[in-house]
Design a protein around this motif. Structure first.
Motif, PDB file in Angstrom:
ATOM      1  N   LEU A  54       0.823  -1.236  -0.093  1.00 31.38           N
ATOM      2  CA  LEU A  54      -0.018   0.191   0.008  1.00 31.38           C
ATOM      3  C   LEU A  54       0.866   1.334  -0.099  1.00 31.38           C
ATOM      4  N   ALA A  55       0.612   2.058  -1.032  1.00 36.54           N
ATOM      5  CA  ALA A  55       1.454   3.382  -1.068  1.00 36.54           C
ATOM      6  C   ALA A  55       0.905   4.426  -0.046  1.00 36.54           C
ATOM      7  N   VAL A  56       1.477   4.712   1.045  1.00 35.57           N
ATOM      8  CA  VAL A  56       1.024   5.793   1.984  1.00 35.57           C
ATOM      9  C   VAL A  56       1.249   7.088   1.385  1.00 35.57           C
ATOM     10  N   ASP A  57       0.540   7.549   0.518  1.00 33.94           N
ATOM     11  CA  ASP A  57       0.875   8.859  -0.233  1.00 33.94           C
ATOM     12  C   ASP A  57       0.010  10.188   0.374  1.00 33.94           C
ATOM     13  N   LEU A  58       0.079  10.227   1.600  1.00 36.00           N
ATOM     14  CA  LEU A  58      -0.709  11.216   2.312  1.00 36.00           C
ATOM     15  C   LEU A  58       0.385  12.265   3.126  1.00 36.00           C
ATOM     16  N   ALA A 110       3.497  -1.444   3.839  1.00 37.24           N
ATOM     17  CA  ALA A 110       3.394  -0.134   3.637  1.00 37.24           C
ATOM     18  C   ALA A 110       4.482   0.462   2.852  1.00 37.24           C
ATOM     19  N   LYS A 111       4.327   1.352   1.784  1.00 40.52           N
ATOM     20  CA  LYS A 111       5.194   2.211   1.121  1.00 40.52           C
ATOM     21  C   LYS A 111       5.328   3.612   1.596  1.00 40.52           C
ATOM     22  N   LEU A 112       6.423   3.935   2.227  1.00 34.94           N
ATOM     23  CA  LEU A 112       6.759   5.314   2.748  1.00 34.94           C
ATOM     24  C   LEU A 112       7.662   6.110   1.724  1.00 34.94           C
ATOM     25  N   LEU A 134      12.930   6.231  -1.025  1.00 30.62           N
ATOM     26  CA  LEU A 134      13.733   7.356  -0.915  1.00 30.62           C
ATOM     27  C   LEU A 134      14.657   7.500  -2.403  1.00 30.62           C
ATOM     28  N   LYS A 135      14.337   6.540  -3.163  1.00 25.52           N
ATOM     29  CA  LYS A 135      15.019   6.561  -4.642  1.00 25.52           C
ATOM     30  C   LYS A 135      16.382   7.567  -4.333  1.00 25.52           C
ATOM     31  N   LEU A 136      17.409   6.910  -3.515  1.00 28.46           N
ATOM     32  CA  LEU A 136      18.704   7.591  -3.376  1.00 28.46           C
ATOM     33  C   LEU A 136      19.596   7.715  -4.495  1.00 28.46           C
ATOM     34  N   LEU A 140      12.278   6.184 -14.376  1.00 31.55           N
ATOM     35  CA  LEU A 140      11.067   6.848 -14.036  1.00 31.55           C
ATOM     36  C   LEU A 140       9.986   6.826 -15.250  1.00 31.55           C
ATOM     37  N   THR A 141       8.872   6.287 -14.769  1.00 30.55           N
ATOM     38  CA  THR A 141       7.719   5.941 -15.875  1.00 30.55           C
ATOM     39  C   THR A 141       7.282   7.544 -16.486  1.00 30.55           C
ATOM     40  N   SER A 142       7.811   8.707 -15.680  1.00 28.80           N
ATOM     41  CA  SER A 142       7.555   9.861 -16.069  1.00 28.80           C
ATOM     42  C   SER A 142       8.368  10.405 -17.324  1.00 28.80           C
ATOM     43  N   THR A 168       6.360  -3.386  -8.837  1.00 32.41           N
ATOM     44  CA  THR A 168       5.764  -2.450 -10.103  1.00 32.41           C
ATOM     45  C   THR A 168       4.357  -1.509  -9.452  1.00 32.41           C
ATOM     46  N   PRO A 169       4.469  -0.170  -9.502  1.00 32.64           N
ATOM     47  CA  PRO A 169       3.368   0.614  -9.581  1.00 32.64           C
ATOM     48  C   PRO A 169       2.559   0.537 -10.839  1.00 32.64           C
ATOM     49  N   GLY A 170       1.665   1.637 -10.839  1.00 31.56           N
ATOM     50  CA  GLY A 170       0.615   1.539 -12.166  1.00 31.56           C
ATOM     51  C   GLY A 170      -0.191   0.511 -12.084  1.00 31.56           C
ATOM     52  N   ILE A 171      -0.955   0.033 -11.263  1.00 28.50           N
ATOM     53  CA  ILE A 171      -1.749  -0.875 -11.023  1.00 28.50           C
ATOM     54  C   ILE A 171      -3.209  -0.277 -10.706  1.00 28.50           C
ATOM     55  N   ARG A 172      -4.156  -0.917 -11.540  1.00 32.09           N
ATOM     56  CA  ARG A 172      -5.603  -0.475 -11.364  1.00 32.09           C
ATOM     57  C   ARG A 172      -6.513  -1.767 -11.431  1.00 32.09           C
ATOM     58  N   PRO A 173      -7.241  -2.073 -10.232  1.00 29.52           N
ATOM     59  CA  PRO A 173      -8.171  -2.888 -10.530  1.00 29.52           C
ATOM     60  C   PRO A 173      -9.319  -2.809 -11.607  1.00 29.52           C
ATOM     61  N   ASP A 226      -3.863   9.499 -12.556  1.00 31.81           N
ATOM     62  CA  ASP A 226      -2.969  10.479 -13.649  1.00 31.81           C
ATOM     63  C   ASP A 226      -1.867   9.032 -14.078  1.00 31.81           C
ATOM     64  N   GLN A 227      -2.208   7.676 -13.952  1.00 31.15           N
ATOM     65  CA  GLN A 227      -1.459   6.786 -14.671  1.00 31.15           C
ATOM     66  C   GLN A 227      -1.886   6.517 -15.868  1.00 31.15           C
ATOM     67  N   SER A 228      -0.754   6.430 -16.842  1.00 31.08           N
ATOM     68  CA  SER A 228      -1.403   6.135 -18.097  1.00 31.08           C
ATOM     69  C   SER A 228      -1.474   4.808 -18.579  1.00 31.08           C
ATOM     70  N   ILE A 287       3.221  -5.725  -6.215  1.00 35.31           N
ATOM     71  CA  ILE A 287       2.251  -4.726  -6.839  1.00 35.31           C
ATOM     72  C   ILE A 287       2.164  -3.411  -5.715  1.00 35.31           C
ATOM     73  N   VAL A 288       2.701  -2.137  -6.256  1.00 31.40           N
ATOM     74  CA  VAL A 288       2.425  -0.975  -5.364  1.00 31.40           C
ATOM     75  C   VAL A 288       0.933  -0.350  -5.953  1.00 31.40           C
ATOM     76  N   VAL A 289       0.145  -0.098  -4.781  1.00 34.30           N
ATOM     77  CA  VAL A 289      -1.189   0.425  -5.328  1.00 34.30           C
ATOM     78  C   VAL A 289      -1.464   1.573  -3.996  1.00 34.30           C
ATOM     79  N   GLY A 290      -1.696   2.768  -4.590  1.00 28.02           N
ATOM     80  CA  GLY A 290      -2.220   3.913  -3.693  1.00 28.02           C
ATOM     81  C   GLY A 290      -3.614   4.103  -3.644  1.00 28.02           C
ATOM     82  N   ARG A 291      -4.102   5.015  -4.642  1.00 22.01           N
ATOM     83  CA  ARG A 291      -5.358   5.591  -4.865  1.00 22.01           C
ATOM     84  C   ARG A 291      -6.480   4.725  -4.804  1.00 22.01           C
ATOM     85  N   PRO A 292      -6.464   3.751  -5.530  1.00 21.85           N
ATOM     86  CA  PRO A 292      -7.475   2.652  -5.556  1.00 21.85           C
ATOM     87  C   PRO A 292      -7.870   2.168  -4.101  1.00 21.85           C
ATOM     88  N   ILE A 293      -7.011   2.188  -3.105  1.00 22.80           N
ATOM     89  CA  ILE A 293      -7.289   1.878  -1.785  1.00 22.80           C
ATOM     90  C   ILE A 293      -7.705   2.960  -0.881  1.00 22.80           C
TER      91      ILE A 293
HETATM   92  O1  C5P Z   1      -1.951   5.827  -6.245  1.00 19.61           O
HETATM   93  P1  C5P Z   1      -1.094   5.323  -7.456  1.00 19.61           P
HETATM   94  O2  C5P Z   1      -1.677   3.696  -7.170  1.00 19.61           O
HETATM   95  O3  C5P Z   1      -1.091   5.638  -8.421  1.00 19.61           O
HETATM   96  O4  C5P Z   1       0.148   5.131  -6.392  1.00 19.61           O
HETATM   97  C1  C5P Z   1       1.337   4.515  -7.225  1.00 19.61           C
HETATM   98  C2  C5P Z   1       2.572   4.954  -6.397  1.00 19.61           C
HETATM   99  O5  C5P Z   1       3.793   4.404  -7.047  1.00 19.61           O
HETATM  100  C3  C5P Z   1       2.898   6.221  -5.970  1.00 19.61           C
HETATM  101  O6  C5P Z   1       3.529   6.168  -4.725  1.00 19.61           O
HETATM  102  C4  C5P Z   1       3.585   6.597  -6.970  1.00 19.61           C
HETATM  103  O7  C5P Z   1       4.586   7.781  -6.484  1.00 19.61           O
HETATM  104  C5  C5P Z   1       4.620   5.465  -7.281  1.00 19.61           C
HETATM  105  N1  C5P Z   1       5.149   5.351  -8.388  1.00 19.61           N
HETATM  106  C6  C5P Z   1       4.639   5.325  -9.807  1.00 19.61           C
HETATM  107  N2  C5P Z   1       5.267   5.425 -10.830  1.00 19.61           N
HETATM  108  C7  C5P Z   1       6.510   5.120 -10.878  1.00 19.61           C
HETATM  109  C8  C5P Z   1       7.302   5.116  -9.646  1.00 19.61           C
HETATM  110  C9  C5P Z   1       6.410   5.197  -8.328  1.00 19.61           C
HETATM  111  O8  C5P Z   1       3.346   5.333  -9.856  1.00 19.61           O
HETATM  112  N3  C5P Z   1       7.071   5.016 -12.122  1.00 19.61           N
END
Ligand code: C5P
Length: 232
Positions: A7-11, A31-33, A60-62, A117-119, A175-180, A187-189, A205-211
């Protein structure tokens, strides 16, 4: 291979985050901090969330010269984090020094290498002088990281099949970018469902907002766990 949910704790308020997380304890193990909470409250935030009963992924992406990254890891000595991220772009020497520092200061922590970075798309990569596709660059950095001794990587779900093909099962792919299917994509594409990511070889899998934004976060987390179990 079993795929686990993080769980991504993005709060940005720790008390609000703790209230949200308490009912999830025992339902979600990890939990991901990230920098948002770490830079606001300091390293003790790691202990506070571990004390709630979660395994901590410290994101922390050092990325700095080898000595500075190794020193930063030593400054985390004793913190209860099970996974910690650094940028593979720091190079082989940086990763090796980071691994040595972790062996000494955080012996049970798995270091994870962030590749591209996926950005960053083709244009962004070209802008920093890398005239290749993100996937080619990810592959190069993944190979460098594994040769340096790294045991885990963060990647986009679309890179999973390619990376899993040449990486052994002992390398964790996170991996993030997961959506049920039932959730919006925010904003994930480029997204995959939990089941698709598990089938493609994700270890976590890392999931934030859907939870976090669900009307019933505990129910949303359980639904994702159930989806993972259906393919694991
Ligand atoms: O809310 P959501 O499920 O999109 O959150 C995904 C998490 O994964 C966020 O903490 C976001 O910063 C992180 N993340 C990402 N894409 C990356 C690297 C990290 O969405 N390439």
């Amino acid at each position: 291979m079993k795929t686990e949910l993080i769980l991504a704790v993005d709060l940005d308020d720790k008390d609000a985050a703790k209230s949200l997380l308490r009912p999830l304890c025992g339902k979600v193990a990890w939990a991901k901090l990230g920098l948002q909470l770490f830079t606001k409250y300091g390293p003790a935030i790691v202990d506070e969330f571990a004390d709630l009963g979660f395994k901590i992924f410290l994101d922390l992406k050092l990325h700095d010269i080898p000595n500075t990254v190794a020193s930063a890891i030593k400054s985390l000595r004793g913190r209860p984090c099970e996974m910690l991220t650094l940028h593979t772009l720091g190079g082989a020497t940086m990763m090796k020094r980071a691994l040595e520092a972790a062996t000494d200061a955080l012996p049970t922590t798995r270091l994870l290498g962030v590749t591209v970075l996926t950005s960053m798309d083709d244009n962004e990569l070209a802008g920093i002088g890398v005239p290749r596709s993100p996937l080619e660059q990810v592959e190069t950095l993944a190979k460098l990281a594994v040769a340096a001794g790294m045991k885990g990587l963060v990647c986009s779900p679309l890179e999973l099949p390619r990376l899993r093909k040449f990486l052994g099962e002992e390398i964790a792919l996170v991996t993030p970018g997961i959506r049920p299917k039932t959730a919006g994509i925010d904003d994930q594409s480029r997204v995959m469902t939990p089941a698709e990511a598990a089938a493609a070889g994700a270890s976590f899998i890392v999931v934030g907002r859907p939870i976090l934004k669900a009307t019933d976060p505990a129910q949303a987390a359980l639904a994702i766990e159930a989806e993972l179990r259906s393919v694991n």
